[in-house]
Scaffold this motif. Structure first.
Motif, PDB file in Angstrom:
ATOM      1  N   CYS A  86       0.847  -1.190   0.000  1.00  0.00           N
ATOM      2  CA  CYS A  86       0.000   0.000   0.000  1.00  0.00           C
ATOM      3  C   CYS A  86       0.886   1.245   0.000  1.00  0.00           C
ATOM      4  O   CYS A  86       2.099   1.154   0.205  1.00  0.00           O
ATOM      5  N   SER A  87       0.291   2.413  -0.222  1.00  0.00           N
ATOM      6  CA  SER A  87       1.090   3.637  -0.251  1.00  0.00           C
ATOM      7  C   SER A  87       1.744   3.889   1.102  1.00  0.00           C
ATOM      8  O   SER A  87       2.824   4.451   1.176  1.00  0.00           O
ATOM      9  N   ASN A  88       1.121   3.465   2.179  1.00  0.00           N
ATOM     10  CA  ASN A  88       1.751   3.475   3.497  1.00  0.00           C
ATOM     11  C   ASN A  88       2.547   2.177   3.589  1.00  0.00           C
ATOM     12  O   ASN A  88       1.957   1.092   3.649  1.00  0.00           O
ATOM     13  N   CYS A 105      -6.522  -1.458   1.406  1.00  0.00           N
ATOM     14  CA  CYS A 105      -5.387  -0.777   2.044  1.00  0.00           C
ATOM     15  C   CYS A 105      -5.845   0.236   3.091  1.00  0.00           C
ATOM     16  O   CYS A 105      -5.058   0.639   3.941  1.00  0.00           O
ATOM     17  N   ASP A 107      -6.580   3.292   2.419  1.00  0.00           N
ATOM     18  CA  ASP A 107      -6.385   4.627   1.839  1.00  0.00           C
ATOM     19  C   ASP A 107      -6.658   4.628   0.335  1.00  0.00           C
ATOM     20  O   ASP A 107      -6.311   5.561  -0.359  1.00  0.00           O
ATOM     21  N   SER A 109      -5.168   3.092  -1.957  1.00  0.00           N
ATOM     22  CA  SER A 109      -3.986   2.956  -2.818  1.00  0.00           C
ATOM     23  C   SER A 109      -3.971   1.629  -3.573  1.00  0.00           C
ATOM     24  O   SER A 109      -3.257   1.492  -4.568  1.00  0.00           O
ATOM     25  N   ASP A 110      -4.767   0.657  -3.148  1.00  0.00           N
ATOM     26  CA  ASP A 110      -4.877  -0.605  -3.876  1.00  0.00           C
ATOM     27  C   ASP A 110      -5.897  -0.532  -5.005  1.00  0.00           C
ATOM     28  O   ASP A 110      -6.019  -1.449  -5.806  1.00  0.00           O
ATOM     29  N   GLY A 113      -4.528   5.284  -8.377  1.00  0.00           N
ATOM     30  CA  GLY A 113      -3.162   5.780  -8.440  1.00  0.00           C
ATOM     31  C   GLY A 113      -2.236   4.899  -9.253  1.00  0.00           C
ATOM     32  O   GLY A 113      -2.605   3.830  -9.725  1.00  0.00           O
ATOM     33  N   LEU A 115       0.470   3.196  -8.389  1.00  0.00           N
ATOM     34  CA  LEU A 115       0.912   1.924  -7.821  1.00  0.00           C
ATOM     35  C   LEU A 115      -0.053   0.795  -8.177  1.00  0.00           C
ATOM     36  O   LEU A 115       0.365  -0.296  -8.536  1.00  0.00           O
TER      37      LEU A 115
END
Length: 160
Positions: A86-88, A105, A107, A109-110, A113, A115
């Motif tokens: 994840c981004s974190n 995730c 946030d 991020s999965d 974005g 990633l």
């Protein structure tokens, strides 16, 4: 000496064929249902979805998806193709949870974005800004016109 080398080479080849010598590393990447990332069992047929590896349920006949070597120190003991960071960086999810429409995730991020690199909402999803933290940029179409607001714009009740 040439005969001895020939006999030694033949014995080595026979040992490899019979499985007496260790083989090189095995590539266990496979595509499970819905083209999701998976783990290939020793039988070279069964493909276990990534999120079912190290879940304390043996999905491979010989239990290789639950072995200590694979599951001993999650996520670092898993092959990289089975996880998504994840981004974190302190959080991770199984690779088959990326782009599944759910906020795994925490946030998004999965799901959004660079990633994640997800495709736009599929035909089973409605694109909007969800009001529920469970979703990121789409809501399941089964929630459309159910009398409950799932999109900030109410589009799931009036347009979807």
């Amino acid at each position: 000496s040439a005969v001895a080398l020939l006999v030694l080479a033949a014995a080595g080849a026979l040992a490899v064929v019979l499985g007496l010598l260790p083989r090189g590393p095995v590539n266990r990447f496979c595509a499970a249902s819905n083209n999701r990332t998976g783990f290939l069992c020793d039988d070279r047929v069964t493909c276990v979805p990534a999120s079912q590896v190290c879940d304390r349920v043996s999905n491979c006949r010989n239990g290789e998806d639950e072995q200590e070597k694979l599951c001993g120190d999650l996520p670092s003991s898993l092959p990289g193709y089975l996880i998504f960071r994840c981004s974190n960086p302190t959080y991770w999810v199984y690779a088959d949870q990326r782009c599944n429409g759910m906020n795994d995730c925490g946030d998004c991020s999965d799901e959004m974005g660079s990633l994640a690199a997800c495709l736009p909402c599929g035909s089973e999803w409605w694109s909007c800004s969800p009001v529920l933290y469970e979703f990121c940029s789409c809501v399941p179409r089964r929630l459309c016109r159910d009398g409950v607001q799932h999109c900030l714009s109410w589009s799931d009740e009036y347009i979807c």
